[in-house]
Structures are given as C-alpha cells and as structure tokens.
Design an enzyme around this catalytic site. Structure first.
Site, PDB file in Angstrom:
ATOM      1  N   PHE A   3      -7.661  -1.690   3.281  1.00 41.08           N
ATOM      2  CA  PHE A   3      -7.237  -0.391   2.738  1.00 41.08           C
ATOM      3  C   PHE A   3      -6.852   0.594   3.841  1.00 41.08           C
ATOM      4  CE2 PHE A   3     -10.604  -1.652  -0.445  1.00 41.08           C
ATOM      5  CZ  PHE A   3      -9.819  -1.665  -1.581  1.00 41.08           C
TER       6      PHE A   3
ATOM      7  N   LYS B  70      -1.342   7.579   4.347  1.00 37.35           N
ATOM      8  CA  LYS B  70      -0.588   7.397   3.098  1.00 37.35           C
ATOM      9  C   LYS B  70       0.281   8.588   2.681  1.00 37.35           C
ATOM     10  CE  LYS B  70      -4.450   9.051   0.308  1.00 37.35           C
ATOM     11  NZ  LYS B  70      -5.365   8.882  -0.785  1.00 37.35           N
TER      12      LYS B  70
ATOM     13  N   SER C  29       2.247  -0.773  -1.650  1.00 40.17           N
ATOM     14  CA  SER C  29       2.583   0.407  -2.449  1.00 40.17           C
ATOM     15  C   SER C  29       3.932   0.221  -3.127  1.00 40.17           C
ATOM     16  CB  SER C  29       2.656   1.606  -1.491  1.00 40.17           C
ATOM     17  OG  SER C  29       3.333   2.664  -2.095  1.00 40.17           O
ATOM     18  N   ALA C  30       4.101   0.916  -4.231  1.00 38.52           N
ATOM     19  CA  ALA C  30       5.409   0.932  -4.905  1.00 38.52           C
ATOM     20  C   ALA C  30       6.469   1.533  -3.981  1.00 38.52           C
ATOM     21  CB  ALA C  30       5.311   1.746  -6.186  1.00 38.52           C
TER      22      ALA C  30
ATOM     23  N   TYR D 144       6.631   5.734   5.577  1.00 36.99           N
ATOM     24  CA  TYR D 144       5.414   5.153   5.001  1.00 36.99           C
ATOM     25  C   TYR D 144       5.724   3.816   4.314  1.00 36.99           C
ATOM     26  CZ  TYR D 144       1.765   4.436   1.500  1.00 36.99           C
ATOM     27  OH  TYR D 144       0.793   3.874   0.699  1.00 36.99           O
TER      28      TYR D 144
ATOM     29  N   LYS E  93       4.599  -0.275   5.162  1.00 43.34           N
ATOM     30  CA  LYS E  93       3.971  -1.198   4.198  1.00 43.34           C
ATOM     31  C   LYS E  93       4.800  -2.472   4.078  1.00 43.34           C
ATOM     32  CE  LYS E  93       0.368   1.153   2.842  1.00 43.34           C
ATOM     33  NZ  LYS E  93      -0.980   0.693   3.175  1.00 43.34           N
TER      34      LYS E  93
ATOM     35  N   PHE F  82       1.000   1.494  -7.976  1.00 46.37           N
ATOM     36  CA  PHE F  82       1.874   2.599  -8.380  1.00 46.37           C
ATOM     37  C   PHE F  82       1.112   3.914  -8.140  1.00 46.37           C
ATOM     38  CE2 PHE F  82       5.996   1.020  -9.677  1.00 46.37           C
ATOM     39  CZ  PHE F  82       5.799  -0.290  -9.273  1.00 46.37           C
ATOM     40  N   ASN F  83       0.577   4.591  -9.136  1.00 50.59           N
ATOM     41  CA  ASN F  83      -0.105   5.862  -8.843  1.00 50.59           C
ATOM     42  C   ASN F  83      -1.585   5.790  -9.227  1.00 50.59           C
ATOM     43  OD1 ASN F  83       2.866   6.384  -9.666  1.00 50.59           O
ATOM     44  ND2 ASN F  83       2.325   8.151  -8.435  1.00 50.59           N
TER      45      ASN F  83
ATOM     46  N   ARG G  40       6.297   8.614 -14.054  1.00 51.15           N
ATOM     47  CA  ARG G  40       5.579   7.829 -13.052  1.00 51.15           C
ATOM     48  C   ARG G  40       4.526   6.989 -13.766  1.00 51.15           C
ATOM     49  NH1 ARG G  40       9.308   9.384 -10.797  1.00 51.15           N
ATOM     50  NH2 ARG G  40       9.543  10.463  -8.810  1.00 51.15           N
TER      51      ARG G  40
ATOM     52  N   GLY H 170      14.950  13.866  -2.584  1.00 47.46           N
ATOM     53  CA  GLY H 170      14.345  12.536  -2.445  1.00 47.46           C
ATOM     54  C   GLY H 170      13.584  12.063  -3.676  1.00 47.46           C
ATOM     55  N   ASP H 171      13.421  12.921  -4.700  1.00 48.78           N
ATOM     56  CA  ASP H 171      12.744  12.478  -5.925  1.00 48.78           C
ATOM     57  C   ASP H 171      13.659  11.603  -6.764  1.00 48.78           C
ATOM     58  OD1 ASP H 171      10.143  13.093  -6.218  1.00 48.78           O
ATOM     59  OD2 ASP H 171      10.421  14.998  -7.257  1.00 48.78           O
TER      60      ASP H 171
HETATM   61  N1  LIG Z   1      -3.921   6.479  -3.204  1.00 47.34           N
HETATM   62  C1  LIG Z   1      -2.671   6.179  -3.438  1.00 47.34           C
HETATM   63  O1  LIG Z   1      -1.956   6.890  -4.146  1.00 47.34           O
HETATM   64  C2  LIG Z   1      -2.069   4.926  -2.855  1.00 47.34           C
HETATM   65  C3  LIG Z   1      -0.892   4.384  -3.419  1.00 47.34           C
HETATM   66  C4  LIG Z   1      -0.343   3.229  -2.854  1.00 47.34           C
HETATM   67  C5  LIG Z   1      -0.954   2.626  -1.753  1.00 47.34           C
HETATM   68  N2  LIG Z   1      -2.084   3.190  -1.226  1.00 47.34           N
HETATM   69  C6  LIG Z   1      -2.680   2.557  -0.043  1.00 47.34           C
HETATM   70  O2  LIG Z   1      -4.013   2.219  -0.333  1.00 47.34           O
HETATM   71  C7  LIG Z   1      -4.834   2.345   0.826  1.00 47.34           C
HETATM   72  C8  LIG Z   1      -6.044   3.191   0.500  1.00 47.34           C
HETATM   73  O3  LIG Z   1      -5.599   4.437   0.012  1.00 47.34           O
HETATM   74  P1  LIG Z   1      -6.625   5.585  -0.362  1.00 47.34           P
HETATM   75  O4  LIG Z   1      -5.993   6.402  -1.428  1.00 47.34           O
HETATM   76  O5  LIG Z   1      -7.957   5.023  -0.567  1.00 47.34           O
HETATM   77  O6  LIG Z   1      -6.571   6.435   0.982  1.00 47.34           O
HETATM   78  P2  LIG Z   1      -7.778   7.155   1.752  1.00 47.34           P
HETATM   79  O7  LIG Z   1      -7.151   7.999   2.793  1.00 47.34           O
HETATM   80  O8  LIG Z   1      -8.709   7.781   0.797  1.00 47.34           O
HETATM   81  O9  LIG Z   1      -8.506   5.898   2.424  1.00 47.34           O
HETATM   82  C9  LIG Z   1      -8.051   5.298   3.605  1.00 47.34           C
HETATM   83  C10 LIG Z   1      -9.247   5.154   4.514  1.00 47.34           C
HETATM   84  O10 LIG Z   1      -8.827   4.557   5.740  1.00 47.34           O
HETATM   85  C11 LIG Z   1      -9.480   5.236   6.808  1.00 47.34           C
HETATM   86  N3  LIG Z   1      -8.639   5.038   7.995  1.00 47.34           N
HETATM   87  C12 LIG Z   1      -7.393   5.516   8.212  1.00 47.34           C
HETATM   88  N4  LIG Z   1      -6.944   5.084   9.405  1.00 47.34           N
HETATM   89  C13 LIG Z   1      -7.917   4.308   9.928  1.00 47.34           C
HETATM   90  C14 LIG Z   1      -8.046   3.569  11.132  1.00 47.34           C
HETATM   91  N5  LIG Z   1      -7.069   3.545  12.050  1.00 47.34           N
HETATM   92  N6  LIG Z   1      -9.191   2.893  11.363  1.00 47.34           N
HETATM   93  C15 LIG Z   1     -10.189   2.902  10.468  1.00 47.34           C
HETATM   94  N7  LIG Z   1     -10.132   3.586   9.298  1.00 47.34           N
HETATM   95  C16 LIG Z   1      -9.005   4.273   9.042  1.00 47.34           C
HETATM   96  C17 LIG Z   1      -9.593   6.675   6.363  1.00 47.34           C
HETATM   97  O11 LIG Z   1     -10.617   7.385   7.039  1.00 47.34           O
HETATM   98  C18 LIG Z   1      -9.889   6.502   4.881  1.00 47.34           C
HETATM   99  O12 LIG Z   1     -11.256   6.405   4.635  1.00 47.34           O
HETATM  100  C19 LIG Z   1      -3.928   2.947   1.917  1.00 47.34           C
HETATM  101  O13 LIG Z   1      -3.507   1.898   2.750  1.00 47.34           O
HETATM  102  C20 LIG Z   1      -2.759   3.511   1.129  1.00 47.34           C
HETATM  103  O14 LIG Z   1      -1.584   3.490   1.872  1.00 47.34           O
HETATM  104  C21 LIG Z   1      -2.660   4.297  -1.756  1.00 47.34           C
END
Ligand SMILES: NC(=O)c1ccc[n+]([C@@H]2O[C@H](COP(=O)([O-])OP(=O)(O)OC[C@H]3O[C@@H](n4cnc5c(N)ncnc54)[C@H](O)[C@@H]3O)[C@@H](O)[C@H]2O)c1
Length: 363
Positions: free
Chosen positions: A93, A97, A137-138, A161, A165, A189-190, A242, A306-307
C-alpha cells in the site's frame, strides 16, 4: 499461521487490511514511515481485537521505516526469519496518492512510488518472497475512457501519479513472467467510508481533494459550502459520475486476492475494484443527507481543468477471478464514513507516548 507484510499498513487502506487479516488469522508485519498516518490506527486495531478476545500480542509487529531505505527493509525480513517465521506475501500500500501534488513534484512521486517499490521487490527477491498484492488505481486508465471501464482498456494515465502506478504494474508483470511471482494488481476506483465500528477511518489530513472527505468536512462545519465543479456535464443530472466503493469491500478484495496467490501459486491478476456503478456528485450528497439527516450546503462553480464526465468500473472480472463482489451500499458508505468523522472529528490525535508500544519498533 501465514505472515503478511503490509507496507503503508498504518494508512487508510492499510489499517483496515490489518484489522481484517488479523481477524482472519494471519500474522501481520507492517512497515510504515508514518508520514501520512499515525500509529494510533494500529494501536486502535489491537485494542479493538483485544476487547473481542481475538488478539494475540505476537501476531503483529509494526516497524517505523521508509521503504526507500533498502537496508531497513532487509532488517524486517530478517526479523521474521529470526522468529522462525517468514514473510509469505506482501500487500503493497505504501506510496503517495495526491494527483495535484504529483504534478507539482514529479520526482518525489517517482521516488516514493517507483523507487520505493523497486527496493521492496529487490528485498522480496533476496528473501524468496514471491507473492504480492499491489495497490493500483483507476488513474492508470486516464480520463477519456468509455465507461464502464474494462481491465483491457488502454492504459494512458493523464497525471504523474497514474504514470507511477502504471510503471509499477509493468515491473510486476515482468516479475510474474520472468521470475514466476504471484501478482495481484488491484485497480481501485474511489475507496470511501470507514470501518463500521467507527474505530478506524481516513485521516482527515490525507485526502483534502476527494469529494467524500469534503462532504464530511462541510457536514462538520455547517458554515462551509461544498463547491461542485460543473453542472453541465453530459450526465443524468449534469454533475460528474464516479465509482464510490466502501473501504471494507475493497479490503475483502485484497483478502480474496491474497488467498488465491497463497493457495494456487503463480497467478497474474489485474482487476478493477469498483461497484460498477457511476454515482453523481448530487446523488452522493443527497444520499449522505438522507442517511445522516444532515443538510449539505453547496454551490456550483465552473468545470475543473482535467476533469471528465464519468469514471466507473466494469467489475465483472473481479467476480470470476477473485470471487469478489461489493456487498456494501452507498448508504453504508455515508453512514459509516460519517460515524467515523462524528466520533473522531480530528482523526487520530494521540502522541506516540500515550499509546501501547509493545508492538512498535523504530528502525
Ligand atoms: N485512497 C484512495 O483513494 C486510493 C485510490 C487508488 C489507489 N490508492 C493507493 O492505495 C494505497 C494506499 O492508499 P491510502 O488511501 O491508504 O493512503 P494513505 O496515505 O492513507 O496510506 C499510505 C501509507 O503509506 C505510508 N508511506 C508513504 N510513503 C512511504 C514510504 N516511502 N515508506 C513507508 N511508508 C510510506 C504513509 O505513511 C501511509 O501510512 C496507495 O498506494 C494509493 O496510491 C488509494
């Protein structure tokens, strides 16, 4: 007991995965730099399970470390081995983001999301861990896709971003074909809402640009108004569509994908996690108002650069590949998301010293 490493495990998705997988009997290792999260999320998960008599102290270990530091990642894998254990799979994860920040600071995004991932994959390879579920991600699809978006659609991300991915997806695809890794790429997605208990949810600092947290913010501060970008989109009510998917459903998808990788070997799965339905901005607001009996003030402004009118998933493949279908409704999203905000208006607020640190380790 199989042990799973959650990178970014203290974040929004990671903390929900931690709870779900501990409940399912997995051992959990977490690595998180805590730069967009708080250890309080994990501490709450442990307390919640203790209260349900479903917690064993030795089933979870948290490491505060940055995945960009390869030596620290090695310490974590080494720690597992020295405890007669090994890490069987990783759910990855960790990453950044925020789309707008990625446009302003591309190097940072390539470094965190791609370099950090490469470090992780190197260490996994070194320690013989070959199963990974990846948070995609989407955003990899880009803006102008025919909806619902199928997994076979072309990938043309329109921001940095999304490009990071897509790149990690490509690396993992190579690792599957060249090195026989089991890989599940999940394109969210969201993700919205919160755990139904109200104990964990999305930290309010982390997602300032997304609609659902903004609706909650407006509901909390009744002097605020929600800005809706565009009332003239080619959709049923003129606002953008969305795909809002409950966080608990998203995490169930991870568990199914993980089980498949662990039980059946070297798969390569690339699936959307979405409801398969587009919900308009106005529909989300109306549902939130109805379920929570709150008025959300809003006004229209012009379209944002961009939307696009609609972005929602075709989710049929996830049903056949990982036996996953969303179960929660938009009403559940609104109810659970608001419960979290109401009970935790400032998110996680405790200092480290106030928390039980028996599972915590800074390296
Ligand atoms: N939430 C969304 O809307 C969404 C949508 C699509 C994809 N994602 C992807 O899902 C994943 C998790 O998203 P989320 O919403 O839980 O985000 P979040 O920011 O809540 O969680 C990400 C975690 O990663 C940690 N982190 C970041 N960089 C780091 C590093 N270099 N080393 C160690 N830890 C690190 C952060 O401290 C955080 O706890 C991300 O990769 C994000 O891109 C999220």
């Amino acid at each position: 007991m199989k042990t799973i490493l959650l990178t970014g495990g203290a974040g929004f998705l990671g903390s929900h995965a931690c709870l779900n997988l501990l409940e399912a009997g997995y051992g959990i290792y977490i690595v998180d730099s805590l730069e967009n999260s708080s250890f309080e999320s994990i501490s709450r998960v442990c307390r919640f399970l203790k209260e349900k008599n479903n917690f064993f102290q030795n089933k979870i270990k948290f490491f505060k470390a940055d995945i960009r530091n390869i030596e620290k990642l090695k310490i974590i894998f080494e720690h597992a081995l020295s405890n007669d254990n090994k890490i069987h799979a990783v759910i990855h994860f960790a990453g950044l983001k925020a789309v707008s920040e990625s446009e302003e600071n591309p190097i940072k995004y390539w470094e965190y999301n791609v370099l950090g991932s490469i470090n992780l994959f190197k260490v996994m390879e070194e320690y013989g861990c070959k199963n990974i579920v990846f948070s995609s991600s989407a955003a990899v699809y880009g803006q102008n896709q025919k909806c619902p978006i199928e997994e076979v659609s072309s990938l043309s991300p329109s921001n940095v971003y999304g490009k990071t991915k897509k790149t990690v997806e490509e690396i993992l695809t190579d690792l599957h074909f060249r090195k026989k890794w089991g890989v599940a790429i999940l394109r969210y997605f969201n993700p919205v809402g919160a755990h139904h208990s109200g104990i964990i949810g999305e930290n309010p600092i982390s997602n300032k640009n997304n609609l659902f947290p903004i609706i909650c913010e407006v509901a909390k501060n009744n002097n605020k108004k929600l800005l809706i970008y565009g009332s003239d989109w080619p959709t049923r009510d003129g606002t953008c569509l969305r795909d809002y998917i409950h966080i608990e459903d998203i995490i169930e998808g991870h568990k199914n994908a993980l089980n498949l990788l662990l039980n059946s070997g070297k798969n390569l799965i690339k699936v959307n996690l979405g409801t398969g339905k587009g919900t308009s901005v106005l529909e989300l607001i109306t549902t939130f108002e109805k379920v929570n009996d709150i008025k959300i003030e809003y006004e229209f402004s012009g379209r944002r650069l961009g939307d696009c009118a609609a972005l929602f998933a075709d989710n049929r493949l996830s049903s056949s590949l990982i036996n996953w279908r969303p179960r929660k409704t938009l009403e559940d999203v609104c109810k659970d998301g608001w419960k979290w905000v109401l009970e935790n208006p400032y998110g996680y607020i405790k200092n480290l010293e106030e928390l039980d640190l028996s599972n915590y380790c800074e390296i």
